[in-house]
Design a protein around this motif. Structure first.
Motif, PDB file in Angstrom:
ATOM      1  N   ALA A 192      24.441  23.180  23.835  1.00  0.00           N
ATOM      2  CA  ALA A 192      23.461  22.761  22.830  1.00  0.00           C
ATOM      3  C   ALA A 192      23.304  23.837  21.767  1.00  0.00           C
ATOM      4  CB  ALA A 192      22.122  22.465  23.498  1.00  0.00           C
ATOM      5  N   GLY A 193      23.319  25.096  22.180  1.00  0.00           N
ATOM      6  CA  GLY A 193      23.246  26.190  21.221  1.00  0.00           C
ATOM      7  C   GLY A 193      24.463  26.243  20.318  1.00  0.00           C
ATOM      8  N   LEU A 194      25.646  26.023  20.898  1.00  0.00           N
ATOM      9  CA  LEU A 194      26.878  26.008  20.104  1.00  0.00           C
ATOM     10  C   LEU A 194      26.849  24.906  19.053  1.00  0.00           C
ATOM     11  CD1 LEU A 194      29.559  26.527  22.920  1.00  0.00           C
ATOM     12  CD2 LEU A 194      28.949  28.161  21.123  1.00  0.00           C
ATOM     13  N   VAL A 195      26.381  23.713  19.460  1.00  0.00           N
ATOM     14  CA  VAL A 195      26.334  22.587  18.537  1.00  0.00           C
ATOM     15  C   VAL A 195      25.327  22.851  17.423  1.00  0.00           C
ATOM     16  CG1 VAL A 195      25.624  20.168  18.315  1.00  0.00           C
ATOM     17  CG2 VAL A 195      27.191  20.844  20.139  1.00  0.00           C
ATOM     18  N   SER A 196      24.186  23.425  17.770  1.00  0.00           N
ATOM     19  CA  SER A 196      23.189  23.734  16.747  1.00  0.00           C
ATOM     20  C   SER A 196      23.780  24.644  15.675  1.00  0.00           C
ATOM     21  CB  SER A 196      21.949  24.379  17.372  1.00  0.00           C
ATOM     22  OG  SER A 196      21.248  23.453  18.172  1.00  0.00           O
ATOM     23  N   ARG A 197      24.504  25.669  16.112  1.00  0.00           N
ATOM     24  CA  ARG A 197      25.113  26.586  15.144  1.00  0.00           C
ATOM     25  C   ARG A 197      26.220  25.899  14.365  1.00  0.00           C
ATOM     26  NH1 ARG A 197      23.980  29.923  19.512  1.00  0.00           N
ATOM     27  NH2 ARG A 197      26.059  29.815  20.429  1.00  0.00           N
ATOM     28  N   MET A 198      26.988  25.043  15.025  1.00  0.00           N
ATOM     29  CA  MET A 198      28.055  24.322  14.351  1.00  0.00           C
ATOM     30  C   MET A 198      27.511  23.424  13.230  1.00  0.00           C
ATOM     31  SD  MET A 198      30.865  21.719  16.030  1.00  0.00           S
ATOM     32  CE  MET A 198      29.661  20.420  16.381  1.00  0.00           C
ATOM     33  N   LEU A 199      26.318  22.849  13.469  1.00  0.00           N
ATOM     34  CA  LEU A 199      25.712  21.963  12.474  1.00  0.00           C
ATOM     35  C   LEU A 199      24.902  22.723  11.415  1.00  0.00           C
ATOM     36  CD1 LEU A 199      24.509  19.062  14.797  1.00  0.00           C
ATOM     37  CD2 LEU A 199      26.579  19.151  13.398  1.00  0.00           C
ATOM     38  N   GLY A 200      24.874  24.047  11.530  1.00  0.00           N
ATOM     39  CA  GLY A 200      24.189  24.861  10.532  1.00  0.00           C
ATOM     40  C   GLY A 200      22.692  24.927  10.696  1.00  0.00           C
ATOM     41  N   ALA A 201      22.198  24.638  11.918  1.00  0.00           N
ATOM     42  CA  ALA A 201      20.756  24.693  12.145  1.00  0.00           C
ATOM     43  C   ALA A 201      20.306  26.148  12.255  1.00  0.00           C
ATOM     44  CB  ALA A 201      20.389  23.932  13.416  1.00  0.00           C
ATOM     45  N   ASP A 202      19.106  26.425  11.782  1.00  0.00           N
ATOM     46  CA  ASP A 202      18.559  27.778  11.903  1.00  0.00           C
ATOM     47  C   ASP A 202      18.188  28.055  13.353  1.00  0.00           C
ATOM     48  OD1 ASP A 202      18.833  28.199   9.215  1.00  0.00           O
ATOM     49  OD2 ASP A 202      16.851  27.376   8.761  1.00  0.00           O
TER      50      ASP A 202
END
Length: 202
Positions: A192-202
């Protein structure tokens, strides 16, 4: 922790012999692959005669279709249930990935068959399952699009991003085992953390 029994995936399938055949097929397909598995292998694993299989399923392909269709239906239901929650898109995406990854880890044998034996399905059955996969991707795209609009996500191609999110989660079933893999919950949080960063979430 061991693989959850696939029997409880099909509470509505009757009679019990049909459920046992589906569970035995999952184990056989996951171990040998669809094409290397015979109907005798499946029937023996279920404690039945080969002839008994045809009482419940007209062919090995029909058995694979029953497994694949129900697996994709449950995956779609899981994704939809998270996508419809009232939280902001960035929170829903984290929860969606966590639950989707954890499902593929806890049920890696079923998921491996459901996700990686698609090409063995006859064309008509394949299209049914492909439709479920397209709908699952559409739901994920909607969450990403909402996140784009709210400023939570920054991606150039929403369609490619949705496919990447699903592919990353699904691939867990290919390599995961309970003897060597991390705890499903721990793995799910990391993804979930990887996906958040992949989508450009802060």
């Amino acid at each position: 922790m061991t693989e959850q029994s696939p029997l409880d995936l099909w509470p509505d399938v009757q009679p019990d012999a049909a459920r046992r055949l589906m569970a035995a097929a999952v184990e056989s397909f996951a171990e040998r692959g669809y094409h290397a598995t015979t109907t005798r292998d499946i029937a023996t694993a279920a404690g039945m005669s080969p002839a008994a299989l045809y009482v419940h399923f007209p062919s090995k392909a029909a058995l694979l279709f029953a497994i694949s269709r129900t697996g994709h239906e449950k995956a779609l239901a899981l994704v939809r249930s998270v996508a419809q929650r009232p939280e902001p898109p960035v929170v829903r995406m984290r929860e969606l990935v966590q639950e989707f990854v954890a499902w593929h880890a806890r049920r890696h044998l079923v998921a491996r068959v459901v996700q990686y034996e698609l090409t063995a399905l006859p064309p008509e059955e394949f299209e049914v399952v492909a439709g479920l996969r397209r709908e699952t991707e559409r739901v994920v795209r909607e969450v990403i699009t909402e996140g784009q609009s709210s400023g939570d996500f920054r991606v150039d191609d929403v369609k490619a991003a949705a496919r990447a999110v699903l592919s990353l989660s699904i691939d867990v079933a290919r390599w995961y085992t309970h003897s060597t893999g991390p705890d499903p919950g721990e793995l799910a949080r990391a993804y979930a953390g990887l996906v958040s960063r992949m989508l450009g979430a802060d």
